[in-house]
Design a protein around this motif. Structure first.
Motif, PDB file in Angstrom:
ATOM      1  N   GLY A 325      77.163  16.616  50.331  1.00 40.32           N
ATOM      2  CA  GLY A 325      76.553  15.295  50.468  1.00 40.32           C
ATOM      3  C   GLY A 325      77.181  14.384  51.502  1.00 40.32           C
ATOM      4  N   PRO A 326      78.528  14.275  51.575  1.00 41.08           N
ATOM      5  CA  PRO A 326      79.137  13.329  52.518  1.00 41.08           C
ATOM      6  C   PRO A 326      79.187  13.834  53.962  1.00 41.08           C
ATOM      7  CG  PRO A 326      80.594  13.831  50.646  1.00 41.08           C
ATOM      8  CD  PRO A 326      79.518  14.853  50.678  1.00 41.08           C
ATOM      9  N   LEU A 327      78.870  15.102  54.193  1.00 43.99           N
ATOM     10  CA  LEU A 327      79.125  15.716  55.501  1.00 43.99           C
ATOM     11  C   LEU A 327      78.218  15.189  56.611  1.00 43.99           C
ATOM     12  CD1 LEU A 327      79.626  19.507  54.650  1.00 43.99           C
ATOM     13  CD2 LEU A 327      81.359  17.723  54.927  1.00 43.99           C
ATOM     14  N   THR A 328      78.813  15.068  57.802  1.00 46.58           N
ATOM     15  CA  THR A 328      78.039  14.859  59.026  1.00 46.58           C
ATOM     16  C   THR A 328      78.122  16.097  59.912  1.00 46.58           C
ATOM     17  OG1 THR A 328      79.935  13.855  60.172  1.00 46.58           O
ATOM     18  CG2 THR A 328      78.439  12.376  58.998  1.00 46.58           C
ATOM     19  N   SER A 329      79.146  16.933  59.678  1.00 46.15           N
ATOM     20  CA  SER A 329      79.336  18.131  60.490  1.00 46.15           C
ATOM     21  C   SER A 329      79.797  19.290  59.607  1.00 46.15           C
ATOM     22  CB  SER A 329      80.376  17.862  61.588  1.00 46.15           C
ATOM     23  OG  SER A 329      80.654  19.029  62.330  1.00 46.15           O
ATOM     24  N   PHE A 330      79.167  20.460  59.798  1.00 49.40           N
ATOM     25  CA  PHE A 330      79.506  21.640  59.008  1.00 49.40           C
ATOM     26  C   PHE A 330      79.531  22.869  59.910  1.00 49.40           C
ATOM     27  CE2 PHE A 330      77.978  25.414  56.654  1.00 49.40           C
ATOM     28  CZ  PHE A 330      79.040  25.562  55.778  1.00 49.40           C
ATOM     29  N   SER A 331      80.596  23.656  59.795  1.00 46.67           N
ATOM     30  CA  SER A 331      80.691  24.891  60.576  1.00 46.67           C
ATOM     31  C   SER A 331      81.235  26.012  59.709  1.00 46.67           C
ATOM     32  CB  SER A 331      81.619  24.704  61.784  1.00 46.67           C
ATOM     33  OG  SER A 331      81.848  25.953  62.435  1.00 46.67           O
ATOM     34  N   ILE A 332      80.526  27.143  59.747  1.00 48.19           N
ATOM     35  CA  ILE A 332      81.019  28.360  59.112  1.00 48.19           C
ATOM     36  C   ILE A 332      80.854  29.521  60.101  1.00 48.19           C
ATOM     37  CG2 ILE A 332      78.834  28.996  57.984  1.00 48.19           C
ATOM     38  CD1 ILE A 332      80.615  29.699  55.468  1.00 48.19           C
ATOM     39  N   GLU A 333      81.075  29.189  61.387  1.00 47.65           N
ATOM     40  CA  GLU A 333      80.949  30.162  62.475  1.00 47.65           C
ATOM     41  C   GLU A 333      81.931  31.326  62.312  1.00 47.65           C
ATOM     42  OE1 GLU A 333      81.757  28.175  66.112  1.00 47.65           O
ATOM     43  OE2 GLU A 333      79.797  27.223  66.248  1.00 47.65           O
ATOM     44  N   HIS A 334      81.582  32.446  62.943  1.00 47.99           N
ATOM     45  CA  HIS A 334      82.487  33.592  63.026  1.00 47.99           C
ATOM     46  C   HIS A 334      82.994  34.033  61.647  1.00 47.99           C
ATOM     47  CE1 HIS A 334      82.693  33.321  67.436  1.00 47.99           C
ATOM     48  NE2 HIS A 334      82.728  32.023  67.267  1.00 47.99           N
ATOM     49  N   ASN A 335      82.056  34.282  60.749  1.00 47.26           N
ATOM     50  CA  ASN A 335      82.381  34.841  59.442  1.00 47.26           C
ATOM     51  C   ASN A 335      81.447  36.021  59.183  1.00 47.26           C
ATOM     52  OD1 ASN A 335      84.519  33.255  57.782  1.00 47.26           O
ATOM     53  ND2 ASN A 335      83.388  31.662  58.863  1.00 47.26           N
ATOM     54  N   LYS A 336      81.186  36.319  57.937  1.00 46.55           N
ATOM     55  CA  LYS A 336      80.340  37.466  57.590  1.00 46.55           C
ATOM     56  C   LYS A 336      79.224  37.046  56.638  1.00 46.55           C
ATOM     57  CE  LYS A 336      84.352  40.543  58.036  1.00 46.55           C
ATOM     58  NZ  LYS A 336      85.240  41.521  57.349  1.00 46.55           N
ATOM     59  N   VAL A 337      78.764  35.831  56.799  1.00 46.27           N
ATOM     60  CA  VAL A 337      77.725  35.279  55.924  1.00 46.27           C
ATOM     61  C   VAL A 337      76.389  35.962  56.217  1.00 46.27           C
ATOM     62  CG1 VAL A 337      76.448  33.185  55.349  1.00 46.27           C
ATOM     63  CG2 VAL A 337      78.920  33.076  55.761  1.00 46.27           C
ATOM     64  N   THR A 338      75.689  36.352  55.166  1.00 44.22           N
ATOM     65  CA  THR A 338      74.398  37.029  55.320  1.00 44.22           C
ATOM     66  C   THR A 338      73.218  36.149  54.940  1.00 44.22           C
ATOM     67  OG1 THR A 338      74.606  37.963  53.092  1.00 44.22           O
ATOM     68  CG2 THR A 338      75.412  39.306  54.933  1.00 44.22           C
ATOM     69  N   ILE A 339      73.450  35.187  54.043  1.00 45.92           N
ATOM     70  CA  ILE A 339      72.336  34.386  53.518  1.00 45.92           C
ATOM     71  C   ILE A 339      72.694  32.897  53.550  1.00 45.92           C
ATOM     72  CG2 ILE A 339      70.954  33.854  51.465  1.00 45.92           C
ATOM     73  CD1 ILE A 339      71.268  36.745  50.610  1.00 45.92           C
ATOM     74  N   VAL A 340      71.732  32.090  53.994  1.00 47.90           N
ATOM     75  CA  VAL A 340      71.843  30.633  53.868  1.00 47.90           C
ATOM     76  C   VAL A 340      71.080  30.262  52.600  1.00 47.90           C
ATOM     77  CG1 VAL A 340      71.390  28.403  54.927  1.00 47.90           C
ATOM     78  CG2 VAL A 340      71.888  30.395  56.374  1.00 47.90           C
ATOM     79  N   PRO A 341      71.763  29.788  51.575  1.00 39.28           N
ATOM     80  CA  PRO A 341      71.105  29.556  50.281  1.00 39.28           C
ATOM     81  C   PRO A 341      70.003  28.496  50.358  1.00 39.28           C
ATOM     82  CG  PRO A 341      73.508  29.526  50.050  1.00 39.28           C
ATOM     83  CD  PRO A 341      73.214  29.489  51.513  1.00 39.28           C
ATOM     84  N   PHE A 342      68.966  28.701  49.578  1.00 35.23           N
ATOM     85  CA  PHE A 342      67.888  27.719  49.449  1.00 35.23           C
ATOM     86  C   PHE A 342      68.463  26.421  48.890  1.00 35.23           C
ATOM     87  CE2 PHE A 342      64.660  25.564  46.948  1.00 35.23           C
ATOM     88  CZ  PHE A 342      63.585  25.510  47.825  1.00 35.23           C
ATOM     89  N   GLY A 343      68.125  25.306  49.509  1.00 33.69           N
ATOM     90  CA  GLY A 343      68.537  23.997  49.020  1.00 33.69           C
ATOM     91  C   GLY A 343      69.972  23.615  49.304  1.00 33.69           C
ATOM     92  N   VAL A 344      70.681  24.436  50.112  1.00 30.63           N
ATOM     93  CA  VAL A 344      72.107  24.198  50.311  1.00 30.63           C
ATOM     94  C   VAL A 344      72.398  22.823  50.919  1.00 30.63           C
ATOM     95  CG1 VAL A 344      72.174  25.282  52.605  1.00 30.63           C
ATOM     96  CG2 VAL A 344      74.239  25.247  51.171  1.00 30.63           C
ATOM     97  N   PHE A 345      71.476  22.330  51.769  1.00 27.42           N
ATOM     98  CA  PHE A 345      71.692  21.029  52.402  1.00 27.42           C
ATOM     99  C   PHE A 345      70.734  19.958  51.885  1.00 27.42           C
ATOM    100  CE2 PHE A 345      73.104  23.806  56.147  1.00 27.42           C
ATOM    101  CZ  PHE A 345      74.437  23.733  55.785  1.00 27.42           C
ATOM    102  N   SER A 346      70.199  20.191  50.701  1.00 28.64           N
ATOM    103  CA  SER A 346      69.171  19.280  50.169  1.00 28.64           C
ATOM    104  C   SER A 346      69.704  17.880  49.891  1.00 28.64           C
ATOM    105  CB  SER A 346      68.558  19.873  48.892  1.00 28.64           C
ATOM    106  OG  SER A 346      69.564  20.067  47.900  1.00 28.64           O
ATOM    107  N   GLU A 347      71.016  17.742  49.698  1.00 28.41           N
ATOM    108  CA  GLU A 347      71.590  16.426  49.440  1.00 28.41           C
ATOM    109  C   GLU A 347      72.497  15.954  50.578  1.00 28.41           C
ATOM    110  OE1 GLU A 347      73.055  15.590  45.548  1.00 28.41           O
ATOM    111  OE2 GLU A 347      71.896  17.207  44.630  1.00 28.41           O
ATOM    112  N   ALA A 348      72.482  16.711  51.668  1.00 29.09           N
ATOM    113  CA  ALA A 348      73.319  16.353  52.825  1.00 29.09           C
ATOM    114  C   ALA A 348      72.510  15.449  53.762  1.00 29.09           C
ATOM    115  CB  ALA A 348      73.780  17.612  53.546  1.00 29.09           C
TER     116      ALA A 348
END
Length: 554
Positions: A325-348
């Protein structure tokens, strides 16, 4: 780190510099040997006390005499090529501030002990390897700046300066602190970055007034458990070390707002960190983390930036959407993530920058169209094959990076991104571009390099703000005449299009075109001597031999 960056950081952590009272530049003296030998050049060190050196000494004495006469509390001899501080410094016992930045001092005279009122002593950028024991008399000293010297250890006398509040030791060769550091209980700022520290003593816990502790760019493997006693810390910077863990006592630092732990070897974040609920930035880039403690992020109510890049995450941190919720910037670059969850940024609702580059993401969530507040989105180097039509709702997007995916077709709805400035589609499998690309009239940079394009849409001519266009390494056979309306175009990359035989004469109308790459393009319909002359000759040919030759291109 560049020299420019270092200087900027130094200025930010140092006491205010005053203007030097005078400046003296090093000169070389040329001597004719008189016996047919070549002229020899001598440096001041080689020739002894030169006229200039005597002049510098005279000027130093003059400045000090004036300081004494006017009872000035501040003496600034910075960058004056001073090699030795005159012993009559003892006559300035009224001084409260002395600045000796950027000289050639290797030591200080014992008479420094006479400066009983001194509060600021700035010695950065000299050649000091020690300080005289007599400096222990400086009982009023609050700021000591020893950055950029040749210290291999903290001079023992420093530990006797119990009134110190600020100590700068950056960019020396110091390997350790002794237990006597516990004497400096008034310290609020301690900067020891860019040294050779391998550990900190447990006695660091005595520094309970510390608000800033900077030991970045060293060789620390652990932090002492006593760090938890420094409960007034607001900034703790230990980035670019060799830390393998954090002590559980870090949770006692409840005033902490900035924690720099990126570029270490940390495998686990202690759950106790959730007590540091005032953190404004959480950057753990380049560690060996796979997960975060459950519920950790939702405790950071004021955290605006979350940087998880270059770790070993296989999924987004678990927890409710409110944790972002409080974020203005988010990075998860250079990892092994396969899925962006539904609704993950719904309150951001404040989130504007999202960097998901270099993961294993193959598709975007069904609510992708709800990311309407985002201005910068980096999805490069994933396995995305298709963009949702809902991308049209992301009308605030200014930067969209989709390079190195497997996209074959762009949705027509991409034309709705009216504020897009930078679009990168390099390294995909595009065989065509939709005509609606022409609606992106705010674009200044467009890259479709390394795709499978055979033609460009005529609507490309509507991109009147385009400055950089890269379409090399495709299968283009021609360019549309409408390219001539790209009045802002400065750089055009067409290299390695093996079937491109001709360029439109309308390119002559791109008056700002200064760089064009055509390597690997046969351009068989242009005169060979023109092609051999390179891009500048080709542009000149288009301007002088085509239908627009009567126009002035000056």
């Amino acid at each position: 780190m560049s020299a420019k960056t270092k200087n900027k950081h130094d200025q930010s952590e140092s006491p205010r510099l005053g203007a030097s009272a005078f400046s003296a530049r090093s000169k070389r003296v040329t001597v004719n040997m008189g016996d047919g030998q070549k002229v020899k050049t001598l440096t001041p060190k080689q020739r002894g006390a030169t006229t200039e050196q005597k002049s510098v000494a005279k000027d130093v004495k003059k400045v000090m005499a004036k300081c004494k006469e006017e009872h000035d509390m501040r003496l600034d001899l910075s960058r004056c090529e001073v090699t030795e501080l005159p012993r009559y410094i003892k006559e300035l016992s009224h001084l409260e501030e002395m600045y000796l930045y950027g000289n050639r001092l290797t030591t200080l005279p014992p008479e420094i002990s006479s400066l009983l009122n001194l509060k600021i002593l700035a010695l950065s950028e000299n050649m000091l390897s020690s300080l005289p024991d007599e400096a222990e008399s400086l009982l009023c000293l609050k700021v000591l700046d020893l950055r950029h010297n040749r210290l291999k250890e903290v001079p023992f006398v420093v530990y006797q300066l119990r009134s110190l509040q600020t100590l700068f030791l950056r960019f020396n060769r110091v390997t350790s602190l002794t237990p006597e550091i516990k004497n400096l209980t008034q310290l609020t700022t301690l900067s020891m970055r860019e040294n050779k520290f391998k550990e900190l003593p447990e006695e660091i816990g005595y520094l309970r007034c510390l608000s800033v502790l900077d030991v970045a760019h060293n060789h620390l493997e652990h932090l002492p458990h006593s760090i938890g006693n420094c409960n007034q810390l607001v900034t703790l910077d230990v980035q670019h070390n060799e830390l393998v863990d954090l002590p559980e006592t870090i949770g006692c630092l409840t005033c902490l707002k900035r924690l720099g732990i990126r570029y270490n070897r940390i495998r686990e974040i202690p759950a106790e960190l959730e007590k540091c609920s005032d953190l404004e930035e959480f950057n753990i880039e380049q560690n060996k983390l796979k997960t975060l403690p459950e519920g950790l992020l939702k405790r950071f109510k004021n955290c605006s930036s979350l940087q998880l890049a270059r770790n070993q995450f296989e999924e987004f941190p678990s927890g409710p959407p409110a944790q972002f919720g409080p974020l203005t910037s988010f990075s998860i670059e250079h990892n092994k993530v396969t899925i962006v969850p539904f609704g993950v940024f719904s309150e951001a609702k404040k989130l504007t920058k999202v960097h998901l580059k270099d993961n294993l993401i193959s598709s975007l969530p069904l609510d992708f169209g709800s990311w309407v507040q985002i201005t910068e989105l980096n999805l490069a180097s994933n396995q995305i094959s298709k963009l949702p039509d809902d991308i049209k709702h992301l009308t605030k997007l200014e930067v969209l990076i989709l390079s190195n995916n497997v996209i074959k077709l762009l949705p027509k709805s991409i034309g709705g991104l009216c504020n897009l400035i930078h679009l990168d589609l390099e390294g995909n499998r595009l065989e065509s571009l939709p005509a609606e690309i022409g609606y992106l009239t705010s674009l200044t940079k467009l890259s479709v390099q390394s795709n499978r394009l055979t033609v460009l849409p005529r609507g490309i001519g509507h991109l009147v703000n385009l400055k950089h266009f890269s379409a090399g390494e495709n299968n283009l056979t021609q360019l549309p005449e409408e390219m001539g309306t790209l009045e802002s175009l400065e750089e055009l990359y067409l290299n390695d299009n093996p079937n491109l035989q001709m360029l439109p004469f309308e390119l002559a109308l791109c008056r700002k075109l200064a760089l064009m790459s055509i390597e690997g393009c046969p351009l068989g319909r242009l005169p060979p001597q023109v092609v051999d002359g390179g891009p500048s000759a080709i542009i000149m040919y288009l301007r002088t031999q085509g239908p627009y030759r009567a126009m002035s291109f000056s």
